[in-house]
Design an enzyme around this catalytic site. Structure first.
Site, PDB file in Angstrom:
ATOM      1  CG  ASP A 213      13.451 106.353  51.847  1.00 45.05           C
ATOM      2  OD1 ASP A 213      13.612 107.459  52.395  1.00 45.05           O
ATOM      3  OD2 ASP A 213      14.120 105.351  52.159  1.00 45.05           O
ATOM      4  CG  ASP A 215      11.841 107.855  58.835  1.00 44.90           C
ATOM      5  OD1 ASP A 215      12.944 107.464  58.426  1.00 44.90           O
ATOM      6  OD2 ASP A 215      11.601 108.055  60.042  1.00 44.90           O
TER       7      ASP A 215
END
Ligand SMILES: [Zn+2]
Length: 290
Positions: A213, A215
């Site tokens: 993903d 951050d």
């Protein structure tokens, strides 16, 4: 110890999401002791694509050991005991740049250390060694990994900096933004120590970083659901297995890099000044130089 040598040529360290490798033949569980304590788990040693391979679940099977608690020295020493000359390390990371999207793979060529006080050397206690670490990743394995991503149909980008943070909590938004200003590419919690110790053990090392993903700097970050993260972890693990399998299949027989002689000019302590206990403890690593 010596009867274990050459049980495996290639080591695989699997991180979050990758706790095993499918397709191993003649699989055997090997539990090892090291002068530095216990590795994270038993090594799964077997044949993959016709090559002798040892797999270690970095956090232990069941994911029991946090990044700060990992015994990196034992994990790498165990690989050395098995005869491993190359380590393919697989890790989940967060992305610090828009261009590194979830489900992309990055093969970083640099690390930046933001951990605190982790033991990341085999030396000390009477023996001083300073390895060169300007280029922490094996160039031969990085090339191989890039080609393996392509062969597996996965987006795999060579180059970039892996910021290694202490954890276990993720970054604050302020930290994440500073790392971005520093030009960092991805963020994880484990690979820098492994790379250092592998270099000291004269083992080639490459990181296959799977972007899970963005951050917390990213505006879409908070919109990501747990389901999406888990789905990305699973998809990444599947792609990592394909990629690693390609890398094992196409692993060149001989090493063209300099990783195998990293200690040649690194040992500063004169031979006759090295205490016997240190010689014993480091026999596997420096025996050939004494
Ligand atoms: Zn190398």
């Amino acid at each position: 110890m010596s009867n274990l040598e050459s049980q495996a040529d290639i080591g695989i360290i699997g991180g979050s999401g990758l706790y095993s490798m499918s397709g191993f033949d003649a699989q055997d569980e090997v539990r090892l002791e090291t002068p530095f304590g216990e590795p994270s788990d038993a090594y799964i040693v077997g044949t993959l694509e016709g090559k002798r391979v040892a797999f270690l679940a970095r956090h232990g099977r069941g994911h029991r050991i946090s990044p700060s608690e990992l015994n990196f020295r034992a994990n790498i020493h165990g690989m050395k005991q098995l005869g491993v000359e190359r380590i393919l390390s697989v890790s989940a990371v967060g992305s610090l740049k828009e261009e590194h999207k979830p489900l992309d793979f990055v093969i970083p060529d640099q690390f930046f250390d933001r951990t605190r006080g982790r033991i990341s050397t085999f030396f000390g206690g009477g023996v001083v060694a300073h390895i060169a670490f300007a280029d922490p990743i094996c160039p031969q394995l990085a090339d191989l990994m890039e080609k393996s991503c392509a062969a597996a149909g996965v987006t795999g980008k060579k180059g970039g900096t892996y910021l290694c943070m202490e954890g276990p909590a993720f970054s604050t938004r302020a930290e994440s933004n500073v790392y971005r200003q520093w030009g960092m590419d991805i963020i994880g919690m484990t690979n820098l120590q492994e790379a250092k110790l592998a270099r000291e053990a004269e083992i080639c090392y490459v990181t296959l970083a799977m972007v899970t993903d963005y951050d917390c700097w990213h505006e879409g970050h908070d919109a990501v659901t747990i389901d999406e993260i888990i789905s990305n972890l699973l998809k990444n693990a599947e792609n990592a297995q394909k990629t690693v399998r390609e890398a094992v299949k196409n692993m060149p027989k001989s090493r063209t890099c300099e990783c195998g002689s990293a200690l040649k000019h690194a040992l500063l302590t004169s031979k006759d000044a090295i205490p016997q206990a240190a010689k014993d403890r480091l026999k596997l690593l420096i025996g050939k130089y004494l």
